[in-house]
Design a protein around this motif. Sequence first.
Motif, PDB file in Angstrom:
ATOM      1  N   ASP A   1       0.653  -1.331  -0.126  1.00 40.08           N
ATOM      2  CA  ASP A   1      -0.298  -0.193   0.011  1.00 40.08           C
ATOM      3  C   ASP A   1       0.790   1.373   0.222  1.00 40.08           C
ATOM      4  OD1 ASP A   1      -1.987  -1.594   0.323  1.00 40.08           O
ATOM      5  OD2 ASP A   1      -2.793  -1.390   2.517  1.00 40.08           O
ATOM      6  N   ASP A   2       2.380   0.798   0.920  1.00 38.46           N
ATOM      7  CA  ASP A   2       2.820   2.010   0.906  1.00 38.46           C
ATOM      8  C   ASP A   2       2.991   2.754  -0.673  1.00 38.46           C
ATOM      9  OD1 ASP A   2       2.504   2.959   3.151  1.00 38.46           O
ATOM     10  OD2 ASP A   2       4.507   2.258   3.884  1.00 38.46           O
TER      11      ASP A   2
ATOM     12  N   LEU B   1       1.441   4.653  -2.712  1.00 38.08           N
ATOM     13  CA  LEU B   1       1.254   6.388  -2.620  1.00 38.08           C
ATOM     14  C   LEU B   1       1.567   6.982  -3.107  1.00 38.08           C
ATOM     15  CD1 LEU B   1       1.239   5.895   1.821  1.00 38.08           C
ATOM     16  CD2 LEU B   1      -0.549   6.436  -0.086  1.00 38.08           C
TER      17      LEU B   1
ATOM     18  N   ILE C   1       6.655   5.455   6.304  1.00 42.14           N
ATOM     19  CA  ILE C   1       5.431   4.876   4.594  1.00 42.14           C
ATOM     20  C   ILE C   1       7.359   5.081   4.408  1.00 42.14           C
ATOM     21  CG2 ILE C   1       3.705   5.396   5.028  1.00 42.14           C
ATOM     22  CD1 ILE C   1       4.443   8.431   3.241  1.00 42.14           C
TER      23      ILE C   1
END
Length: 344
Positions: free
Chosen positions: A75-76, A79, A281
Amino acid sequence: MSENLFTGNISGKRHKLSEVVPLRVPYSIGIWPIYACNFRCTYCMMSIPENKRGRYYQNLGKRKMELTLFKKIIDDIKLHQNAHLKTLDFAGMGEPLLHPELPSMIAYAKNAGIADCISVYTNASLLRPKLSERITNAGLDRIRISLQGLDASAYASTSSAKIDFLELKKNIKYLFNHKKHTKVYIKIIDISCNGREDEFVRHFSDMADDLAIEHLEPLFEGVDYEKFNHLPSTTLHGYPIKKVAVCPQPFYKLVIAPNGDCFCCCVIHEDTFIGNCNELILKDIWNGKLLHEIRTKQLSKRKNMINACKKCGLYYSLMSPEDNLDDKCDDIMKRLIDTYNTII
């Protein structure tokens, strides 16, 4: 060398790194899913006692990456706007197939669409039809199988492992015949092939998309490579070894340990640590102060200020000609600093 054997870098055509750095996202992220292996290969760090593998390994708490952490890492990556890795590799100091949730990890990464190629590095001894179907159905793009010999006695000698060599071949053949789009790369190192090149091709040419004989390289501190009476004259993939001043890995690669610790290269050491994915992150680790300082020391030819780099020649063995940054250090430094100042 037999015309059936693959030569060159299996990852494909490479850009000239000096022309594209600094990168928005790494080309490659290595996920180290589990610190455990069922083999003790004589040329690998797993062959030496754990208390001699360095402080980091001795103090590593989490030995298996949690699925929740893995999902956060993926998911990072998302980003980053339009982020896309060239490779996401399940590899590291251990056997990835020992991780019970590996198929779920592959599927999550594949569905996220964040990498051109998702690959697993394995000794293949744990492959069974059901597991082969699970990892290939999950969307695995490439499986890189490392052989440790061409018969059971060679495995016993090299890896202290008792295997049924015919069963190993049968399971690899099943994988190849039921793999859908997954590419199968089977390789053996030269000392394990031991002059039996034609036999290697004969055994495995009908169950691989690519075959390769790779070259033994002194990869791990603490392993006595002199006992092999084998001095490498080429890189892992057969290029002439050329010593360079700048290690390219911090400019295109990240390695993530089971506990979320991130490293700027494939040498796991306190001095190559650049952050933890549980706390930050991934974007902030890749663009962060710790990695920026390592890169600037490399470009200013001060890598000996980094303890992990003082004795390391590993990057000589792993790099391709396109990765050489030595002649463009000043230009890269300026771009690096400009980009870093913009980000912070």
